[in-house]
Structures are given as C-alpha cells and as structure tokens.
Design a protein around this motif. Structure first.
Motif, mmCIF file in Angstrom:
data_model
loop_
_atom_site.group_PDB
_atom_site.id
_atom_site.type_symbol
_atom_site.label_atom_id
_atom_site.label_comp_id
_atom_site.label_asym_id
_atom_site.label_seq_id
_atom_site.Cartn_x
_atom_site.Cartn_y
_atom_site.Cartn_z
ATOM 1 N N TYR A 140 -22.086 -47.542 -20.532
ATOM 2 C CA TYR A 140 -20.844 -48.288 -20.208
ATOM 3 C C TYR A 140 -20.373 -47.896 -18.854
ATOM 4 O O TYR A 140 -19.919 -46.596 -18.496
ATOM 5 C CB TYR A 140 -19.766 -48.634 -21.098
ATOM 6 N N ILE A 141 -20.480 -48.662 -17.881
ATOM 7 C CA ILE A 141 -19.840 -48.135 -16.547
ATOM 8 C C ILE A 141 -18.810 -49.144 -16.143
ATOM 9 O O ILE A 141 -18.916 -50.337 -16.335
ATOM 10 C CB ILE A 141 -21.048 -48.277 -15.549
ATOM 11 N N ARG A 142 -17.666 -48.671 -15.485
ATOM 12 C CA ARG A 142 -16.813 -49.482 -15.334
ATOM 13 C C ARG A 142 -17.082 -50.732 -13.978
ATOM 14 O O ARG A 142 -17.758 -50.289 -13.087
ATOM 15 C CB ARG A 142 -15.457 -48.839 -14.654
ATOM 16 N N LYS A 143 -16.626 -51.907 -14.225
ATOM 17 C CA LYS A 143 -16.697 -52.855 -13.285
ATOM 18 C C LYS A 143 -15.580 -53.009 -12.478
ATOM 19 O O LYS A 143 -14.354 -53.144 -12.648
ATOM 20 C CB LYS A 143 -16.804 -54.311 -13.855
ATOM 21 N N ILE A 144 -15.706 -52.783 -11.122
ATOM 22 C CA ILE A 144 -14.844 -52.390 -10.298
ATOM 23 C C ILE A 144 -14.895 -53.530 -9.152
ATOM 24 O O ILE A 144 -15.827 -53.663 -8.239
ATOM 25 C CB ILE A 144 -14.246 -51.097 -9.666
ATOM 26 N N GLY A 145 -13.801 -54.258 -8.600
ATOM 27 C CA GLY A 145 -13.929 -55.140 -7.414
ATOM 28 C C GLY A 145 -15.065 -55.875 -7.135
ATOM 29 O O GLY A 145 -15.575 -56.346 -8.016
#
Length: 238
Positions: A140-145
C-alpha cells in the motif's frame, strides 16, 4: 484432448485472457521442444481469437443464446474464471517463447509471461492509497495530490504497508525515509503520486512519487514485479 465449452449470453462476458508463462531460457533445451511449445502457443492464440468472435456473436444474440464450442488441446491448462468472466490458458516451459514480464494486447486477448500483478486505487486504514499485489506481497502506497494540485508530504509518508502473504505478516516500516545526498531538506516538499496502470494480469506495477523539495526536484518509483517477494525502489532527478 477435446473439451466442450458452452457459451451462454447470460453469463459470458466479452473479455477473454490468455496467459503463457515463460521461464528463463536454457540453451540445452532441444530445438524441437521450443518449436513444439511455440506452435502450441500460436495455435492457442488463434483459438482464443476465434472464441472472442464467438462470444461477441453470442452476446449480441440476446439472453439465452447458446453456442457449444469444442477445443482440441495439447499442452497447458484451460479454465474459466467466473469471478472476472475470463477464459485462461496457461502453460509452463523452459523454452524461451516469450520474454519474462511482458504483455501484448490484441482486442480482448492478453498474451504474455508472469502476468500475476494487480494494481488499483483503494484505502488503507482510512487513507487514500494505491495497492500493488502479486503472489507474495500486498503493498500500500499513499495516494497524494495530483499534477494540478500537488500536496506537501514527507518521503516517510509514502509506504503505508507491505504485507507478506507467505509468512502472513506485515513488515516493519519504521524509519523508512528517502533522501537525496542525505540532505534533510530533500525528505519533504510539494508533490504527488501516480499509478502507472490499473488492472489485473499485469507483468508489474509502478507507483511514482514526484517531489519538489527545498533541496532538489526528483521522483521515486516503487515497482512490484510478478513472482518477486520484494519491491524495487528507484529514483532520479526531474
């Protein structure tokens, strides 16, 4: 060996997938074996293209339209995945029929090697995220902008979780921080993350994090490949 497959418009979707698994080439493999598997693979490509035409024809015939198709199979295994309405053919060989982790798409047909990766948008503990998953890991990798609306973040915020399916345990990510030249100004700034491709039956999947820091602008690629129990982290300057 002949197999009969009944195609009924009420349950069959148009999508058809073919998967061929190629293992690293061994020069000692007899040429006749390579020719045999190459011929069988080409035959199955033609079979699946024909099946695709039949499925489309059945689907256009309305509910209850039925067609029975008989297949003559040699090598490999054929099965229908009802969860995604796809038909698969898979074979394993030591002959180099197709390069590892490659994919070719022709209409509804997918042909390739090591197509075991899944990627999509999701949430992790209430946080918007991308998930990359193969036979061994769920990452899981953060979804940013976005490119139009970058947000402030730290590199330590990116990797949310790495779950190892083999040992049924999440890996310890404490202290994971990415920097350039060990400069503390490079670990935070404005940017965004983006997923290269959504879907299943992928040879690999990559999430790229773009960072405009107080030190330098750069990107980080997080890549999960089919068959591997580790993620590849690479970066470069933008």
């Amino acid at each position: 060996m002949k197999k009969g497959i009944a195609l009924i418009s009420a349950i069959i979707l148009i999508g058809i997938t073919i998967v061929a698994v190629g293992i690293i080439y061994n020069s000692a493999v007899p040429i006749v074996k390579k020719l045999q598997i190459s011929g069988e693979t080409e035959k199955m490509k033609q079979v699946f293209n024909k099946l695709d035409e039949i499925v489309i024809d059945v689907a256009s015939g309305g509910k209850g339209t039925r067609r029975t198709v008989y297949l003559t199979m040699g090598l490999g295994r054929l099965w229908l995945n009802s969860s995604d309405n796809s038909l698969y053919w898979k074979t394993e060989t030591s002959a180099k029929v197709v390069s590892p982790r490659t994919q070719q798409k022709t209409g509804n047909l997918i042909f390739g090697s090591n197509l075991e990766t899944y990627a999509n948008e999701t949430q992790y503990n209430g946080t918007d995220a991308y998930v990359l998953e193969n036979e061994h890991l769920r990452v899981y990798i953060r979804k940013i902008g976005s490119p139009q609306n970058p947000e402030h973040y730290k590199t330590s915020d990116l990797l949310l979780s790495v779950y190892n399916k083999d040992i049924r345990k999440s890996l310890d990510l404490d202290g994971l921080e990415i920097s350039i030249d060990s400069n503390p100004l490079s670990v935070s700034g404005q940017g965004y993350t983006v997923l290269s491709e959504k879907g299943k039956n992928l040879p690999y999947a990559t999430v790229t994090a773009y960072m405009s820091s107080g030190y330098i602008d750069y990107y980080i690629n997080f890549t999960l490949e089919s068959g591997e129990d580790f993620i590849i982290i690479r970066g470069g300057l933008t």
